[in-house]
Design a protein around this motif. Structure first.
Motif, PDB file in Angstrom:
ATOM      1  N   LYS A   1     131.657  24.217  18.092  1.00  0.00           N
ATOM      2  CA  LYS A   1     131.559  23.283  16.983  1.00  0.00           C
ATOM      3  C   LYS A   1     132.830  22.453  16.986  1.00  0.00           C
ATOM      4  O   LYS A   1     133.938  22.987  16.872  1.00  0.00           O
ATOM      5  CB  LYS A   1     131.394  24.035  15.657  1.00  0.00           C
ATOM      6  CG  LYS A   1     130.987  23.110  14.530  1.00  0.00           C
ATOM      7  CD  LYS A   1     130.759  23.895  13.252  1.00  0.00           C
ATOM      8  CE  LYS A   1     130.545  22.947  12.088  1.00  0.00           C
ATOM      9  NZ  LYS A   1     130.625  23.676  10.808  1.00  0.00           N
ATOM     10  N   CYS A   2     132.657  21.162  17.160  1.00  0.00           N
ATOM     11  CA  CYS A   2     133.783  20.229  17.187  1.00  0.00           C
ATOM     12  C   CYS A   2     134.342  20.080  15.775  1.00  0.00           C
ATOM     13  O   CYS A   2     133.626  20.307  14.792  1.00  0.00           O
ATOM     14  CB  CYS A   2     133.283  18.884  17.706  1.00  0.00           C
ATOM     15  SG  CYS A   2     134.538  17.595  17.776  1.00  0.00           S
ATOM     16  N   ASN A   3     135.590  19.680  15.685  1.00  0.00           N
ATOM     17  CA  ASN A   3     136.194  19.436  14.369  1.00  0.00           C
ATOM     18  C   ASN A   3     135.432  18.399  13.553  1.00  0.00           C
ATOM     19  O   ASN A   3     135.506  18.382  12.328  1.00  0.00           O
ATOM     20  CB  ASN A   3     137.641  18.972  14.532  1.00  0.00           C
ATOM     21  CG  ASN A   3     138.561  20.119  14.880  1.00  0.00           C
ATOM     22  OD1 ASN A   3     138.178  21.287  14.755  1.00  0.00           O
ATOM     23  ND2 ASN A   3     139.760  19.810  15.331  1.00  0.00           N
ATOM     24  N   CYS A   4     134.698  17.504  14.237  1.00  0.00           N
ATOM     25  CA  CYS A   4     133.937  16.470  13.512  1.00  0.00           C
ATOM     26  C   CYS A   4     132.654  17.027  12.904  1.00  0.00           C
ATOM     27  O   CYS A   4     131.935  16.320  12.207  1.00  0.00           O
ATOM     28  CB  CYS A   4     133.619  15.301  14.441  1.00  0.00           C
ATOM     29  SG  CYS A   4     132.281  15.626  15.616  1.00  0.00           S
ATOM     30  N   GLY A   5     132.344  18.279  13.195  1.00  0.00           N
ATOM     31  CA  GLY A   5     131.144  18.897  12.641  1.00  0.00           C
ATOM     32  C   GLY A   5     129.992  18.993  13.624  1.00  0.00           C
ATOM     33  O   GLY A   5     129.011  19.702  13.399  1.00  0.00           O
ATOM     34  N   ASN A   6     130.129  18.274  14.741  1.00  0.00           N
ATOM     35  CA  ASN A   6     129.088  18.293  15.758  1.00  0.00           C
ATOM     36  C   ASN A   6     128.989  19.666  16.419  1.00  0.00           C
ATOM     37  O   ASN A   6     129.996  20.301  16.717  1.00  0.00           O
ATOM     38  CB  ASN A   6     129.420  17.242  16.836  1.00  0.00           C
ATOM     39  CG  ASN A   6     128.390  17.178  17.937  1.00  0.00           C
ATOM     40  OD1 ASN A   6     127.193  17.233  17.684  1.00  0.00           O
ATOM     41  ND2 ASN A   6     128.865  17.068  19.167  1.00  0.00           N
ATOM     42  N   HIS A   7     127.758  20.091  16.660  1.00  0.00           N
ATOM     43  CA  HIS A   7     127.536  21.316  17.401  1.00  0.00           C
ATOM     44  C   HIS A   7     127.085  20.938  18.802  1.00  0.00           C
ATOM     45  O   HIS A   7     126.133  20.184  18.973  1.00  0.00           O
ATOM     46  CB  HIS A   7     126.478  22.175  16.697  1.00  0.00           C
ATOM     47  CG  HIS A   7     126.214  23.467  17.388  1.00  0.00           C
ATOM     48  ND1 HIS A   7     125.117  23.670  18.177  1.00  0.00           N
ATOM     49  CD2 HIS A   7     126.958  24.604  17.445  1.00  0.00           C
ATOM     50  CE1 HIS A   7     125.179  24.896  18.678  1.00  0.00           C
ATOM     51  NE2 HIS A   7     126.271  25.475  18.255  1.00  0.00           N
TER      52      HIS A   7
ATOM     53  N   TYR B   1     133.483  16.025  26.703  1.00  0.00           N
ATOM     54  CA  TYR B   1     133.649  15.251  25.475  1.00  0.00           C
ATOM     55  C   TYR B   1     132.542  15.551  24.475  1.00  0.00           C
ATOM     56  O   TYR B   1     131.368  15.674  24.849  1.00  0.00           O
ATOM     57  CB  TYR B   1     133.589  13.745  25.774  1.00  0.00           C
ATOM     58  CG  TYR B   1     134.667  13.258  26.711  1.00  0.00           C
ATOM     59  CD1 TYR B   1     135.895  12.822  26.220  1.00  0.00           C
ATOM     60  CD2 TYR B   1     134.445  13.242  28.084  1.00  0.00           C
ATOM     61  CE1 TYR B   1     136.880  12.381  27.082  1.00  0.00           C
ATOM     62  CE2 TYR B   1     135.427  12.806  28.956  1.00  0.00           C
ATOM     63  CZ  TYR B   1     136.646  12.371  28.454  1.00  0.00           C
ATOM     64  OH  TYR B   1     137.618  11.937  29.317  1.00  0.00           O
ATOM     65  N   CYS B   2     132.926  15.602  23.198  1.00  0.00           N
ATOM     66  CA  CYS B   2     131.956  15.646  22.116  1.00  0.00           C
ATOM     67  C   CYS B   2     131.279  14.282  22.067  1.00  0.00           C
ATOM     68  O   CYS B   2     131.959  13.257  22.037  1.00  0.00           O
ATOM     69  CB  CYS B   2     132.666  15.943  20.798  1.00  0.00           C
ATOM     70  SG  CYS B   2     131.642  15.632  19.350  1.00  0.00           S
ATOM     71  N   GLU B   3     129.966  14.244  22.064  1.00  0.00           N
ATOM     72  CA  GLU B   3     129.271  12.955  22.092  1.00  0.00           C
ATOM     73  C   GLU B   3     129.293  12.242  20.747  1.00  0.00           C
ATOM     74  O   GLU B   3     129.063  11.047  20.684  1.00  0.00           O
ATOM     75  CB  GLU B   3     127.817  13.149  22.543  1.00  0.00           C
ATOM     76  CG  GLU B   3     127.635  12.828  24.014  1.00  0.00           C
ATOM     77  CD  GLU B   3     126.185  12.656  24.408  1.00  0.00           C
ATOM     78  OE1 GLU B   3     125.321  13.264  23.747  1.00  0.00           O
ATOM     79  OE2 GLU B   3     125.938  11.920  25.373  1.00  0.00           O
ATOM     80  N   LYS B   4     129.555  12.977  19.696  1.00  0.00           N
ATOM     81  CA  LYS B   4     129.525  12.354  18.376  1.00  0.00           C
ATOM     82  C   LYS B   4     130.815  11.595  18.071  1.00  0.00           C
ATOM     83  O   LYS B   4     130.775  10.426  17.705  1.00  0.00           O
ATOM     84  CB  LYS B   4     129.265  13.416  17.301  1.00  0.00           C
ATOM     85  CG  LYS B   4     128.865  12.823  15.964  1.00  0.00           C
ATOM     86  CD  LYS B   4     128.506  13.917  14.974  1.00  0.00           C
ATOM     87  CE  LYS B   4     128.402  13.355  13.562  1.00  0.00           C
ATOM     88  NZ  LYS B   4     128.522  14.438  12.563  1.00  0.00           N
ATOM     89  N   CYS B   5     131.962  12.236  18.257  1.00  0.00           N
ATOM     90  CA  CYS B   5     133.235  11.576  17.925  1.00  0.00           C
ATOM     91  C   CYS B   5     133.982  11.083  19.162  1.00  0.00           C
ATOM     92  O   CYS B   5     134.952  10.347  19.053  1.00  0.00           O
ATOM     93  CB  CYS B   5     134.125  12.514  17.116  1.00  0.00           C
ATOM     94  SG  CYS B   5     134.733  13.929  18.043  1.00  0.00           S
ATOM     95  N   GLY B   6     133.553  11.486  20.352  1.00  0.00           N
ATOM     96  CA  GLY B   6     134.158  11.017  21.587  1.00  0.00           C
ATOM     97  C   GLY B   6     135.420  11.756  22.008  1.00  0.00           C
ATOM     98  O   GLY B   6     136.016  11.447  23.038  1.00  0.00           O
TER      99      GLY B   6
END
Ligand SMILES: [Zn+2]
Ligand SMILES: [Zn+2]
Length: 118
Positions: free
Chosen positions: A48-54, A24-29
Motif C-alpha cells: 500500500k503506497c503512502n498515497c493510498g493506492n494498493h 512505480y505506483c501508478e496512481k501518484c507516480g
C-alpha cells in the motif's frame, strides 16, 4: 542473457523495464522500490503506497525453479535486501514510501524463498 517471462501481473504498478528496474505506483507516480533483473526467480509483492493506492507485482520465468521456503531473514545491504546465503542482491523496497507490504521472493542462485512484511 534475457529471460522469458512466464507469469506477469502488475496491478496499479509500473515497472521500468520488462522484468526489473524501478517500480512505480501508478496512481501518484512515486517510485516504491527497485527490482534486480537477474537474481530472482519469482516475486510476489503486495503493498500500500503512502498515497493510498494498493498495488501488486507478480513475476516469474519459464525456467524458474519451484524453490524452497527459508526461515532466514533477508539481509539489508545499504537499501537492498540480499540473500543471506550467497549475498545476491534481490530487491529494494523504499520503506518510507509504503505504509505496508508483503513480499515473497525467490533467489535464483540458491532457490530459497524469502518472506518479508511491514
Ligand atoms: Zn502512490
Ligand atoms: Zn540465494
Amino acid at each position: 542473457m534475457s529471460r522469458i517471462v512466464k507469469n506477469k501481473e502488475l496491478v496499479n504498478t509500473r515497472l521500468a523495464t520488462n522484468y526489473g528496474g524501478w517500480m512505480y505506483c501508478e496512481k501518484c507516480g512515486e517510485n516504491i522500490g527497485y527490482l534486480c533483473y537477474s537474481t530472482y526467480d519469482k516475486i510476489e509483492l503486495d503493498y500500500k503506497c503512502n498515497c493510498g493506492n494498493h498495488g501488486s507485482v507478480l513475476l516469474d520465468f519459464e525456467d524458474s525453479k519451484v524453490g524452497k521456503s527459508s526461515t532466514s531473514e533477508l539481509v539489508m545491504v545499504k537499501t537492498r535486501f540480499c540473500c543471506p546465503k550467497d549475498n545476491e542482491p534481490l530487491i529494494t523496497i523504499l520503506d518510507k514510501k509504503v505504509t505496508n507490504y508483503d513480499l515473497k521472493i525467490t533467489c535464483k542462485s540458491c532457490e530459497s524463498i524469502y518472506q518479508k512484511s511491514k
